[in-house]
Motif scaffolding. Structure first.
Motif, mmCIF file in Angstrom:
data_model
loop_
_atom_site.group_PDB
_atom_site.id
_atom_site.type_symbol
_atom_site.label_atom_id
_atom_site.label_comp_id
_atom_site.label_asym_id
_atom_site.label_seq_id
_atom_site.Cartn_x
_atom_site.Cartn_y
_atom_site.Cartn_z
ATOM 1 N N MET A 106 101.252 -2.683 49.818
ATOM 2 C CA MET A 106 102.424 -3.545 49.819
ATOM 3 C C MET A 106 101.980 -4.969 50.141
ATOM 4 N N GLN A 107 102.671 -5.966 49.593
ATOM 5 C CA GLN A 107 102.314 -7.375 49.812
ATOM 6 C C GLN A 107 102.796 -7.811 51.205
ATOM 7 N N GLN A 108 102.133 -7.278 52.228
ATOM 8 C CA GLN A 108 102.580 -7.506 53.608
ATOM 9 C C GLN A 108 102.330 -8.936 54.079
ATOM 10 N N THR A 109 101.448 -9.661 53.383
ATOM 11 C CA THR A 109 101.276 -11.078 53.708
ATOM 12 C C THR A 109 102.610 -11.806 53.552
ATOM 13 N N PHE A 110 103.419 -11.374 52.575
ATOM 14 C CA PHE A 110 104.738 -11.969 52.371
ATOM 15 C C PHE A 110 105.798 -11.333 53.271
ATOM 16 N N GLY A 111 105.667 -10.037 53.541
ATOM 17 C CA GLY A 111 106.640 -9.356 54.385
ATOM 18 C C GLY A 111 106.621 -7.866 54.137
ATOM 19 N N VAL A 112 107.447 -7.150 54.898
ATOM 20 C CA VAL A 112 107.520 -5.695 54.760
ATOM 21 C C VAL A 112 108.940 -5.219 54.436
ATOM 22 N N ALA A 113 109.803 -6.169 54.040
ATOM 23 C CA ALA A 113 111.152 -5.826 53.606
ATOM 24 C C ALA A 113 111.192 -5.875 52.077
ATOM 25 N N ASN A 114 111.571 -4.774 51.439
ATOM 26 C CA ASN A 114 111.559 -4.721 49.977
ATOM 27 C C ASN A 114 112.416 -5.813 49.341
ATOM 28 N N ASP A 115 113.597 -6.051 49.889
ATOM 29 C CA ASP A 115 114.482 -7.057 49.295
ATOM 30 C C ASP A 115 113.818 -8.426 49.254
#
Length: 341
Positions: free
Chosen positions: A299-308
């Motif tokens: 998952m692109q966790q650098t950007f965040g961990v919320a799908n929305d």
């Protein structure tokens, strides 16, 4: 020949008295002759002799208040000696004993207190924004220097050989001033059993740069990262660059981390390495699979961990558009592809 004044001879011959003996000249009441020196009596006239008392009453009468102060002084002296001689007691691992801790607590509130980091709102804040922190290298040359060194093979399965490099122009402060230590950090992440070798499908081995490699982990300035990875999403990130087989690690993120990981920089670094090496192993991006669970390492966790939120960012990136569903799921940060056993 002894000589006597005329007055003295006349007095002696007329009275018929004998001269006062020398030893009696200084007795009180005796007439002093003109030749005698001045003298003072050791016992003043009129002073009455007091009989010195004995026992406790006598001590009190003779010494007054000082007799009461003596025991107090003795006790204080003994306490000071004991306090100086007694060793400080420490608990396990050199910590204060419980009694010392209680005493210091009772003395008043602490002068300085811990300030834990605030809990990150993973849904309602722009977690892709680069956190505040130290400066990082922004302009490089586009050339890299391999850090010398090798490691034994770790893991079982297909062996992936890798090298570690630092771009020319990256300041030493970005990697802690020690390239070998930086390389050991990368080696440690890839040798962790929670990393890709934990799948039992791949093995890793670092080589010195003269041997052909499957990928090179490259610490890279932001400007060079933008030129290799693109910058459609206007937030700093790292990437896998297939044409050069480089795992491009952005200095901005290596130095400052990501908001989703709060202030846990070491965990974020492990995530960044495992995520980009995952691309080298042909894995694609994923979204959060189960609400409240650890995020997939892809998952692109650098950007965040919320799908929305991640799905919204990906709308401007055609290569990632639609990969993450906007289904309201939010995971927790996770740095490794293999769950600990």
């Amino acid at each position: 020949m002894n000589r006597t004044s005329q007055a003295g001879r006349d007095t002696a011959s007329s009275s018929g008295a004998r001269p006062t003996p020398p030893d009696d000249r200084y007795r009180r009441g005796t007439r002093r002759t003109g030749a005698e020196p001045l003298t003072a009596s050791w016992e003043p006239a009129g002073r009455r002799h007091r009989k010195r008392r004995r026992g406790l009453k006598g001590l009190i009468a003779n010494y007054g208040w000082r007799i009461y102060a003596l025991p107090v002084l003795l006790v204080l002296t003994a306490l000071v000696v004991l306090d100086t001689a007694a060793p400080t007691r420490l608990g396990s691992a050199g910590e204060e004993s419980a009694a010392q801790t209680a005493a210091s607590t009772a003395a008043g509130p602490p002068v300085a207190s811990e300030t834990p980091p605030p809990k990150v709102d993973l849904v309602n804040i722009p977690t892709a924004v680069l956190p505040d922190g130290p400066k990082f290298s922004e302009q490089g040359t586009g050339t890299w220097q391999v850090v010398p060194g090798t490691t034994p093979q770790v893991g079982q399965g297909k062996v992936y050989k890798y090298a570690i490099a630092v771009e020319d122009g990256v300041e030493a402060a970005d990697y802690g001033g020690d390239r070998d230590a930086f390389a050991r950090t990368i080696d440690g992440i890839l040798a962790d059993t929670r990393s890709w070798i934990g799948t039992g499908e791949v093995a890793m081995q670092r080589v010195d740069g003269t041997t052909p490699v499957d990928f090179t982990v490259s610490l890279t300035t932001t400007s060079t990262t933008h030129s290799l990875c693109g910058f459609q999403i206007q937030y700093e990130t790292s990437c896998w660059h297939p044409p050069t087989e480089r795992v491009v690690i952005n200095t901005a993120r290596w130095v400052r981390g990501a908001k989703a990981f709060s202030n846990d920089l070491s965990t974020y670094r492990a995530y960044a390495i495992n995520h980009e090496v995952g691309h080298a192993l042909k894995n694609n991006h994923e979204g959060c699979q189960e609400n409240g669970q650890p995020a997939p390492v892809m998952m692109q966790q650098t950007f965040g961990v919320a799908n929305d939120y991640v799905a919204q960012l990906n709308e401007v990136d055609s290569s990632n558009r639609g990969i993450v569903p906007a289904d309201g799921k939010t995971c927790t940060p996770n740095a490794f592809p293999v769950a600990p056993k």
